[in-house]
Write a protein that holds these residues in place. Sequence first.
Motif, PDB file in Angstrom:
ATOM      1  N   GLY A   1      -9.773   0.133   2.692  1.00 33.70           N
ATOM      2  CA  GLY A   1      -9.216  -0.689   1.637  1.00 33.70           C
ATOM      3  C   GLY A   1      -7.808  -0.186   1.381  1.00 33.70           C
ATOM      4  N   LEU A   2      -6.850  -1.093   1.249  1.00 34.68           N
ATOM      5  CA  LEU A   2      -5.457  -0.705   1.014  1.00 34.68           C
ATOM      6  C   LEU A   2      -4.967  -1.296  -0.297  1.00 34.68           C
ATOM      7  N   THR A   3      -4.320  -0.468  -1.108  1.00 38.90           N
ATOM      8  CA  THR A   3      -3.651  -1.001  -2.294  1.00 38.90           C
ATOM      9  C   THR A   3      -2.421  -1.775  -1.833  1.00 38.90           C
ATOM     10  N   ASP A   4      -1.759  -2.463  -2.755  1.00 38.16           N
ATOM     11  CA  ASP A   4      -0.552  -3.204  -2.378  1.00 38.16           C
ATOM     12  C   ASP A   4       0.585  -2.286  -1.947  1.00 38.16           C
ATOM     13  N   LYS A   5       0.458  -0.985  -2.188  1.00 45.04           N
ATOM     14  CA  LYS A   5       1.441   0.008  -1.736  1.00 45.04           C
ATOM     15  C   LYS A   5       1.009   0.662  -0.425  1.00 45.04           C
ATOM     16  N   GLY A   6      -0.155   0.253   0.106  1.00 44.90           N
ATOM     17  CA  GLY A   6      -0.627   0.806   1.370  1.00 44.90           C
ATOM     18  C   GLY A   6      -1.394   2.097   1.249  1.00 44.90           C
TER      19      GLY A   6
ATOM     20  N   LEU B   1       0.456   1.444   7.445  1.00 44.94           N
ATOM     21  CA  LEU B   1      -0.448   1.014   6.371  1.00 44.94           C
ATOM     22  C   LEU B   1       0.334   0.383   5.225  1.00 44.94           C
ATOM     23  N   LYS B   2       1.448   0.981   4.869  1.00 45.42           N
ATOM     24  CA  LYS B   2       2.280   0.443   3.786  1.00 45.42           C
ATOM     25  C   LYS B   2       2.785  -0.957   4.138  1.00 45.42           C
ATOM     26  N   ASP B   3       3.250  -1.121   5.374  1.00 42.13           N
ATOM     27  CA  ASP B   3       3.786  -2.426   5.773  1.00 42.13           C
ATOM     28  C   ASP B   3       2.705  -3.496   5.895  1.00 42.13           C
ATOM     29  N   VAL B   4       1.547  -3.146   6.450  1.00 40.55           N
ATOM     30  CA  VAL B   4       0.492  -4.148   6.633  1.00 40.55           C
ATOM     31  C   VAL B   4      -0.064  -4.597   5.284  1.00 40.55           C
ATOM     32  N   ALA B   5       0.007  -3.726   4.279  1.00 40.73           N
ATOM     33  CA  ALA B   5      -0.520  -4.058   2.946  1.00 40.73           C
ATOM     34  C   ALA B   5       0.396  -4.997   2.163  1.00 40.73           C
ATOM     35  N   ARG B   6       1.581  -5.244   2.649  1.00 41.60           N
ATOM     36  CA  ARG B   6       2.507  -6.129   1.924  1.00 41.60           C
ATOM     37  C   ARG B   6       2.001  -7.563   1.858  1.00 41.60           C
ATOM     38  N   GLU B   7       1.195  -7.945   2.842  1.00 41.29           N
ATOM     39  CA  GLU B   7       0.591  -9.279   2.831  1.00 41.29           C
ATOM     40  C   GLU B   7      -0.866  -9.121   2.411  1.00 41.29           C
TER      41      GLU B   7
END
Length: 196
Positions: free
Chosen positions: A176-181, A128-134
């Motif tokens: 929904g993901l924040t920019d930190k996932g 989740l953290k990695d996918v939220a980077r974009e």
Amino acid sequence: MKLALLRHGPTGWNALGRIQGHTDIPLSDEGLAKMRGLLPPPSFAQARAFASPLLRARQTAEALGLTDPTLDARLMEQNWGNWEGLSRAENPGARWRGCVSTRGPSASLSAPGGESTEELHDRVAAFLKDVARENSDAIAVAHMGVLRAAYTLASGWDMSAPMPPDLDISKALILGLTDKGVPAIAELNVELPVKT
């Protein structure tokens, strides 16, 4: 950003009630036909696509028309070690479903030779953290354990309690993901449209 999580289609082992885990089981003929008759949730048809590298997830992604998904091992089902291939009746640890928690003493529950629930949650959180980077929406075809882990991370559900009746793993879970996932439930039980 939003992430749609889907469970793979039905397999022969699903029909028999067998624990699949990392065992690479294909979709059943019926499961493949079912998934070929469906589409991704409308707002995710062109989203970045990810899938577990296990065959049943890859077949589901292809059947849904998700082109060239990025395969990510963090989306694999929980490794149930020596319990894989067993039914609940054959399994001495048959209580495994619904008795695990990342917040309680059963966080370390794992089958002999398998992975703990805490380890599963850690790898799902890392995905989740990695996918939220974009900052663009994504869709991922995964497994029941991954959907349950994502739901737990988003809602705080203690997996030692029975699965919440509002979570239907046969439908899409939209986070929904924040920019930190950090996940939050955006939508539950989103139907996959039927192809016309």
